[in-house]
Design a protein around this motif. Structure first.
Motif, PDB file in Angstrom:
ATOM      1  N   SER A   1      22.089   3.856  -6.449  1.00 38.01           N
ATOM      2  CA  SER A   1      22.427   3.574  -5.057  1.00 38.01           C
ATOM      3  C   SER A   1      23.945   3.608  -4.891  1.00 38.01           C
ATOM      4  CB  SER A   1      21.890   2.201  -4.642  1.00 38.01           C
ATOM      5  OG  SER A   1      22.388   1.838  -3.373  1.00 38.01           O
ATOM      6  N   ILE A   2      24.450   4.649  -4.238  1.00 35.86           N
ATOM      7  CA  ILE A   2      25.886   4.775  -4.052  1.00 35.86           C
ATOM      8  C   ILE A   2      26.428   3.635  -3.194  1.00 35.86           C
ATOM      9  CG2 ILE A   2      27.711   6.225  -3.088  1.00 35.86           C
ATOM     10  CD1 ILE A   2      26.568   7.219  -5.697  1.00 35.86           C
ATOM     11  N   GLY A   3      25.619   3.198  -2.216  1.00 32.93           N
ATOM     12  CA  GLY A   3      26.047   2.074  -1.391  1.00 32.93           C
ATOM     13  C   GLY A   3      26.281   0.826  -2.221  1.00 32.93           C
ATOM     14  N   HIS A   4      25.373   0.568  -3.154  1.00 30.82           N
ATOM     15  CA  HIS A   4      25.547  -0.580  -4.051  1.00 30.82           C
ATOM     16  C   HIS A   4      26.776  -0.405  -4.930  1.00 30.82           C
ATOM     17  CE1 HIS A   4      24.617  -3.571  -7.174  1.00 30.82           C
ATOM     18  NE2 HIS A   4      24.928  -2.608  -8.024  1.00 30.82           N
ATOM     19  N   VAL A   5      26.958   0.798  -5.476  1.00 33.96           N
ATOM     20  CA  VAL A   5      28.090   1.050  -6.372  1.00 33.96           C
ATOM     21  C   VAL A   5      29.417   0.852  -5.634  1.00 33.96           C
ATOM     22  CG1 VAL A   5      29.270   2.842  -7.701  1.00 33.96           C
ATOM     23  CG2 VAL A   5      26.801   2.578  -7.895  1.00 33.96           C
ATOM     24  N   ILE A   6      29.473   1.337  -4.406  1.00 34.68           N
ATOM     25  CA  ILE A   6      30.703   1.169  -3.626  1.00 34.68           C
ATOM     26  C   ILE A   6      30.959  -0.303  -3.329  1.00 34.68           C
ATOM     27  CG2 ILE A   6      31.805   1.629  -1.403  1.00 34.68           C
ATOM     28  CD1 ILE A   6      30.391   4.346  -1.397  1.00 34.68           C
ATOM     29  N   GLU A   7      29.903  -1.004  -2.882  1.00 38.74           N
ATOM     30  CA  GLU A   7      30.070  -2.385  -2.431  1.00 38.74           C
ATOM     31  C   GLU A   7      30.345  -3.358  -3.559  1.00 38.74           C
ATOM     32  OE1 GLU A   7      27.706  -5.743   0.292  1.00 38.74           O
ATOM     33  OE2 GLU A   7      26.756  -3.817  -0.201  1.00 38.74           O
ATOM     34  N   TRP A   8      29.645  -3.190  -4.694  1.00 37.70           N
ATOM     35  CA  TRP A   8      29.727  -4.202  -5.741  1.00 37.70           C
ATOM     36  C   TRP A   8      30.461  -3.733  -6.997  1.00 37.70           C
ATOM     37  CZ3 TRP A   8      28.814  -8.824  -4.034  1.00 37.70           C
ATOM     38  CH2 TRP A   8      27.934  -9.011  -2.959  1.00 37.70           C
ATOM     39  N   HIS A   9      30.788  -2.438  -7.077  1.00 39.54           N
ATOM     40  CA  HIS A   9      31.547  -1.929  -8.220  1.00 39.54           C
ATOM     41  C   HIS A   9      32.995  -1.620  -7.822  1.00 39.54           C
ATOM     42  CE1 HIS A   9      27.841  -0.459 -10.729  1.00 39.54           C
ATOM     43  NE2 HIS A   9      27.566  -1.532 -10.021  1.00 39.54           N
ATOM     44  N   TYR A  10      33.140  -0.718  -6.838  1.00 45.83           N
ATOM     45  CA  TYR A  10      34.452  -0.147  -6.570  1.00 45.83           C
ATOM     46  C   TYR A  10      35.299  -0.956  -5.585  1.00 45.83           C
ATOM     47  CZ  TYR A  10      32.459   3.814  -9.046  1.00 45.83           C
ATOM     48  OH  TYR A  10      31.875   4.605  -9.992  1.00 45.83           O
ATOM     49  N   LEU A  11      34.697  -1.479  -4.523  1.00 43.37           N
ATOM     50  CA  LEU A  11      35.481  -2.293  -3.591  1.00 43.37           C
ATOM     51  C   LEU A  11      36.066  -3.547  -4.246  1.00 43.37           C
ATOM     52  CD1 LEU A  11      33.552  -2.047  -0.175  1.00 43.37           C
ATOM     53  CD2 LEU A  11      35.710  -0.969  -0.838  1.00 43.37           C
ATOM     54  N   PRO A  12      35.310  -4.250  -5.110  1.00 37.17           N
ATOM     55  CA  PRO A  12      35.910  -5.407  -5.787  1.00 37.17           C
ATOM     56  C   PRO A  12      37.125  -5.050  -6.647  1.00 37.17           C
ATOM     57  CG  PRO A  12      33.530  -5.541  -5.926  1.00 37.17           C
ATOM     58  CD  PRO A  12      33.857  -4.187  -5.367  1.00 37.17           C
ATOM     59  N   MET A  13      37.201  -3.789  -7.112  1.00 34.58           N
ATOM     60  CA  MET A  13      38.342  -3.385  -7.921  1.00 34.58           C
ATOM     61  C   MET A  13      39.642  -3.485  -7.131  1.00 34.58           C
ATOM     62  SD  MET A  13      36.674  -0.139 -10.015  1.00 34.58           S
ATOM     63  CE  MET A  13      38.184   0.234 -10.906  1.00 34.58           C
ATOM     64  N   ILE A  14      39.559  -3.278  -5.812  1.00 35.03           N
ATOM     65  CA  ILE A  14      40.758  -3.401  -4.983  1.00 35.03           C
ATOM     66  C   ILE A  14      41.248  -4.843  -4.992  1.00 35.03           C
ATOM     67  CG2 ILE A  14      41.683  -3.154  -2.651  1.00 35.03           C
ATOM     68  CD1 ILE A  14      39.601  -0.959  -2.172  1.00 35.03           C
ATOM     69  N   GLY A  15      40.295  -5.782  -4.820  1.00 34.17           N
ATOM     70  CA  GLY A  15      40.664  -7.194  -4.854  1.00 34.17           C
ATOM     71  C   GLY A  15      41.219  -7.614  -6.195  1.00 34.17           C
ATOM     72  N   PHE A  16      40.582  -7.154  -7.266  1.00 38.33           N
ATOM     73  CA  PHE A  16      41.071  -7.486  -8.606  1.00 38.33           C
ATOM     74  C   PHE A  16      42.447  -6.870  -8.852  1.00 38.33           C
ATOM     75  CE2 PHE A  16      36.421  -8.002  -9.839  1.00 38.33           C
ATOM     76  CZ  PHE A  16      36.509  -9.380  -9.921  1.00 38.33           C
ATOM     77  N   GLY A  17      42.674  -5.681  -8.276  1.00 41.26           N
ATOM     78  CA  GLY A  17      43.994  -5.059  -8.419  1.00 41.26           C
ATOM     79  C   GLY A  17      45.082  -5.896  -7.770  1.00 41.26           C
ATOM     80  N   ILE A  18      44.771  -6.508  -6.621  1.00 43.80           N
ATOM     81  CA  ILE A  18      45.734  -7.397  -5.960  1.00 43.80           C
ATOM     82  C   ILE A  18      45.994  -8.630  -6.822  1.00 43.80           C
ATOM     83  CG2 ILE A  18      46.103  -8.862  -3.938  1.00 43.80           C
ATOM     84  CD1 ILE A  18      44.445  -6.829  -2.335  1.00 43.80           C
ATOM     85  N   VAL A  19      44.937  -9.149  -7.429  1.00 43.39           N
ATOM     86  CA  VAL A  19      45.107 -10.278  -8.359  1.00 43.39           C
ATOM     87  C   VAL A  19      45.988  -9.858  -9.533  1.00 43.39           C
ATOM     88  CG1 VAL A  19      43.911 -11.844  -9.944  1.00 43.39           C
ATOM     89  CG2 VAL A  19      42.938 -11.360  -7.694  1.00 43.39           C
ATOM     90  N   GLY A  20      45.791  -8.619 -10.017  1.00 43.53           N
ATOM     91  CA  GLY A  20      46.614  -8.108 -11.115  1.00 43.53           C
ATOM     92  C   GLY A  20      48.083  -8.047 -10.749  1.00 43.53           C
ATOM     93  N   ALA A  21      48.377  -7.648  -9.499  1.00 38.97           N
ATOM     94  CA  ALA A  21      49.768  -7.627  -9.042  1.00 38.97           C
ATOM     95  C   ALA A  21      50.359  -9.037  -9.046  1.00 38.97           C
ATOM     96  CB  ALA A  21      49.847  -7.016  -7.646  1.00 38.97           C
ATOM     97  N   TRP A  22      49.573 -10.012  -8.634  1.00 33.67           N
ATOM     98  CA  TRP A  22      50.026 -11.409  -8.642  1.00 33.67           C
ATOM     99  C   TRP A  22      50.256 -11.896 -10.070  1.00 33.67           C
ATOM    100  CZ3 TRP A  22      47.085 -15.781 -10.317  1.00 33.67           C
ATOM    101  CH2 TRP A  22      47.702 -17.014 -10.071  1.00 33.67           C
ATOM    102  N   LEU A  23      49.325 -11.542 -10.967  1.00 32.39           N
ATOM    103  CA  LEU A  23      49.505 -11.937 -12.370  1.00 32.39           C
ATOM    104  C   LEU A  23      50.712 -11.262 -12.993  1.00 32.39           C
ATOM    105  CD1 LEU A  23      45.784 -11.845 -13.646  1.00 32.39           C
ATOM    106  CD2 LEU A  23      47.235 -13.863 -13.332  1.00 32.39           C
TER     107      LEU A  23
END
Length: 211
Positions: free
Chosen positions: A182-204
């Motif tokens: 399911s590409i919708g699932h992959v986008i929502e729960w795999h790839y979109l969270p990577m953006i949030g984690f990337g922001i956390v990485g910038a803070w770290l």
């Protein structure tokens, strides 16, 4: 005057010999090889998806896996370059992941468009995001530890690239382990969270890579 000369001689004799930092290519290659071994081991432990050989006949799935691998390599090299003050005069190469991530979005879209019929939406939700973070935790910790040995003057960007590099390993693991198309699932729960984690990485990066 003699005492000053003796002091200088003593200080020069007792000074620790500083080992030169490895070239970013060598540093990133060490991260890439180690992470590849880590990915292989985790797949052996948790098993790869039973339909993997069948999925490898799907050109869009292969393209997605290849794109994730390229993003992983690019972010690893970018993190290595960004851990040096002058980026080894390779600024464009250090910023290359931004272009690759932008190209990855249409790839996912075309993969979704080519799905006929659309795959059934996975029953997994936040569990995938949690697995993504857990698989990425060890390589991210190691990369930050290695980067602290250098002197980054781009701590936020370096931290974001370090986290995205580790998350690429997690994303590869999920696609090779989870039976889900399911590409919708992959986008929502795999790839979109990577953006949030990337922001956390910038803070770290601002906290851990500051010197």
């Amino acid at each position: 005057m003699r005492k000053l000369e003796q002091l200088l001689i003593t200080l020069s004799r007792d000074a620790a010999i500083a080992n030169p930092a490895p070239h970013p290519y060598i540093l990133s290659m060490k991260w890439i090889v180690t992470a590849a071994i880590y990915l292989a081991v985790t797949l052996l432990v948790f098993r790869w998806r039973p339909d993997l050989m069948q999925k490898l006949q799907d050109p869009w799935f292969v393209a997605e896996i290849a794109a994730l691998a390229v993003i992983f390599i690019a972010t690893s090299l970018s993190a290595a370059l960004l851990s040096f003050p002058d980026l080894h005069q390779m600024r464009r190469l250090a910023l290359a992941p931004a272009l690759l991530l932008a190209l990855f979005l249409p790839l996912v879209f075309f993969s979704w468009s080519a799905a006929n019929p659309l795959a059934i939406l996975s029953t997994h939700t936040y569990e995938c995001t949690l697995c993504l973070a857990l698989i990425a935790l060890l390589p991210a910790t190691w990369i930050f530890f290695e980067m602290r040995k250098n002197a980054s003057t781009h701590s936020r960007w370096a931290g974001a690239m370090a986290v995205l590099s580790a998350l690429s390993i997690g994303a590869l693991w999920l696609r090779l382990h989870e039976v889900n198309d399911s590409i919708g699932h992959v986008i929502e729960w795999h790839y979109l969270p990577m953006i949030g984690f990337g922001i956390v990485g910038a803070w770290l990066g601002k906290i851990l890579l500051k010197w």
